[in-house]
Design a protein around this motif. Sequence first.
Motif, PDB file in Angstrom:
ATOM      1  N   TYR A  44       0.833  -1.206   0.000  1.00  0.00           N
ATOM      2  CA  TYR A  44       0.000   0.000   0.000  1.00  0.00           C
ATOM      3  C   TYR A  44       0.864   1.250   0.000  1.00  0.00           C
ATOM      4  O   TYR A  44       0.564   2.237  -0.700  1.00  0.00           O
ATOM      5  N   GLY A  45       1.962   1.226   0.748  1.00  0.00           N
ATOM      6  CA  GLY A  45       2.868   2.375   0.776  1.00  0.00           C
ATOM      7  C   GLY A  45       3.446   2.684  -0.589  1.00  0.00           C
ATOM      8  O   GLY A  45       3.572   3.850  -0.978  1.00  0.00           O
ATOM      9  N   HIS A  46       3.794   1.649  -1.345  1.00  0.00           N
ATOM     10  CA  HIS A  46       4.318   1.871  -2.695  1.00  0.00           C
ATOM     11  C   HIS A  46       3.213   2.348  -3.639  1.00  0.00           C
ATOM     12  O   HIS A  46       3.469   3.146  -4.549  1.00  0.00           O
ATOM     13  N   TYR A  47       2.006   1.877  -3.411  1.00  0.00           N
ATOM     14  CA  TYR A  47       0.879   2.343  -4.220  1.00  0.00           C
ATOM     15  C   TYR A  47       0.630   3.835  -3.998  1.00  0.00           C
ATOM     16  O   TYR A  47       0.421   4.600  -4.948  1.00  0.00           O
ATOM     17  N   VAL A  48       0.701   4.256  -2.743  1.00  0.00           N
ATOM     18  CA  VAL A  48       0.562   5.683  -2.434  1.00  0.00           C
ATOM     19  C   VAL A  48       1.703   6.470  -3.085  1.00  0.00           C
ATOM     20  O   VAL A  48       1.500   7.570  -3.616  1.00  0.00           O
ATOM     21  N   GLY A  49       2.906   5.908  -3.062  1.00  0.00           N
ATOM     22  CA  GLY A  49       4.033   6.564  -3.714  1.00  0.00           C
ATOM     23  C   GLY A  49       3.822   6.707  -5.210  1.00  0.00           C
ATOM     24  O   GLY A  49       4.155   7.739  -5.805  1.00  0.00           O
ATOM     25  N   ILE A  56       7.341   6.655   3.232  1.00  0.00           N
ATOM     26  CA  ILE A  56       6.959   7.701   2.277  1.00  0.00           C
ATOM     27  C   ILE A  56       7.821   7.547   1.027  1.00  0.00           C
ATOM     28  O   ILE A  56       8.954   8.037   0.961  1.00  0.00           O
ATOM     29  N   TRP A  57       7.293   6.869   0.006  1.00  0.00           N
ATOM     30  CA  TRP A  57       8.079   6.545  -1.180  1.00  0.00           C
ATOM     31  C   TRP A  57       7.936   7.580  -2.291  1.00  0.00           C
ATOM     32  O   TRP A  57       8.755   7.598  -3.226  1.00  0.00           O
ATOM     33  N   GLY A  58       6.921   8.416  -2.235  1.00  0.00           N
ATOM     34  CA  GLY A  58       6.669   9.354  -3.325  1.00  0.00           C
ATOM     35  C   GLY A  58       7.863  10.195  -3.724  1.00  0.00           C
ATOM     36  O   GLY A  58       8.179  10.300  -4.925  1.00  0.00           O
ATOM     37  N   PRO A  59       8.566  10.844  -2.796  1.00  0.00           N
ATOM     38  CA  PRO A  59       9.700  11.687  -3.196  1.00  0.00           C
ATOM     39  C   PRO A  59      10.773  10.935  -3.972  1.00  0.00           C
ATOM     40  O   PRO A  59      11.341  11.467  -4.929  1.00  0.00           O
ATOM     41  N   HIS A  60      11.048   9.709  -3.574  1.00  0.00           N
ATOM     42  CA  HIS A  60      12.054   8.942  -4.329  1.00  0.00           C
ATOM     43  C   HIS A  60      11.554   8.632  -5.733  1.00  0.00           C
ATOM     44  O   HIS A  60      12.312   8.759  -6.712  1.00  0.00           O
ATOM     45  N   TYR A  61      10.310   8.225  -5.847  1.00  0.00           N
ATOM     46  CA  TYR A  61       9.784   7.898  -7.171  1.00  0.00           C
ATOM     47  C   TYR A  61       9.767   9.123  -8.088  1.00  0.00           C
ATOM     48  O   TYR A  61      10.064   9.029  -9.281  1.00  0.00           O
ATOM     49  N   ILE A  62       9.443  10.254  -7.524  1.00  0.00           N
ATOM     50  CA  ILE A  62       9.432  11.491  -8.315  1.00  0.00           C
ATOM     51  C   ILE A  62      10.851  11.854  -8.755  1.00  0.00           C
ATOM     52  O   ILE A  62      11.090  12.190  -9.925  1.00  0.00           O
TER      53      ILE A  62
END
Length: 360
Positions: free
Chosen positions: A50-55, A261-267
């Motif tokens: 779920y955390g990666h999905y949010v990211g 919180i994975w979003g910043p890395h993916y961005i």
Amino acid sequence: MTIITRRTALKIGGAGLALPLLGSRAFAQDEPLKIGFVNVGPRDDNGWTYGHYVGMQALEEEFGDRIETTFVENVAEGPDCERVLRELAQQGHKLIFATSFGFGDYVIRVAREFPDVIFEHATGYQRSENVGTYNARFHEGRAVIGTIAGHMTETNLIGYIGSFPIPEVNMGINAFTLAAQKVNPDIEVRVVWLSTWNDPAREADAARALIDQGCDILVQHTDGPAALQVAEERGIIGGFGQGADMSAFAPNAHLSAIIDIWGPHYIAATQKVLDGTWESGDSWPGLAEGEVVIGDYNEKIPADVVEAAEAVRLGIIDGSIDPFTGPIVDNTGTERVAEGETIDDAGLWAMDWYVQGVQS
């Protein structure tokens, strides 16, 4: 965004091995950059996946129609992973995130076949020209929740549900135990290994067994809220969410959570691919960078305990606290870290031992 379950992935079928593709990694933005995510669990596990999905959702919000995403769920750590990785590459995905430790060998293998595709492996350690790794310092969060547990346990027995005895999980067990024992040196941590990341029935059974042994606080390095739900039902002091806030499933037992919180890395990784500046490397941020976040504290936690937990969290952020500062003795009585010394990153990634007080 495309969501692919294991069943639909099997229906797609393989198209044979693709020949290696050559050329520059700079991406021409006349079409969307196709980005794939390969996940060991379902996006609704309410934890790791779920955390990666949010990211991924943060990634989509940032780039809009400049990217096209595919999120593949429930991929086993084995040949199935290799097939999914290869199919994503064959389908034109130029950036692929593999989000489980056991995918590593298959990422390296498929990456050799597709040198113009960039792969990033979460929690991995193997890299090549087109394979990078990324992770989060979860053990820092474990030190914070260990402080809470050390203050709140009444039996001095804490249950720990582990997935696999790999360095990432071992770090967490040890950081948690050391922090708890700084508060209460009599604490004992009992570990049950499940050899799986996500099996709610087995997680629940392990939770019941640990509670029956007298554990009044549960910790988990598995992906769902099943253990917390058992804690809620049995009325013990509580436990902690893993990967995401799980308080909705156990409002009384959920003491806090380690949130990824994975979003910043993916961005950041996607921007580098779009710019043609991506290079293989390793990313390992933690509390200071905001990739690891401590969830809200349950109102039943006394104010002085929250204050102690916050002192550890802030100390790790400002560098005044290292969870692995010696002296540290392992559970065989051997000194592993001398007084005043700390374990470097290489030592953390070689961690195959447990501190004094851990029964594994």
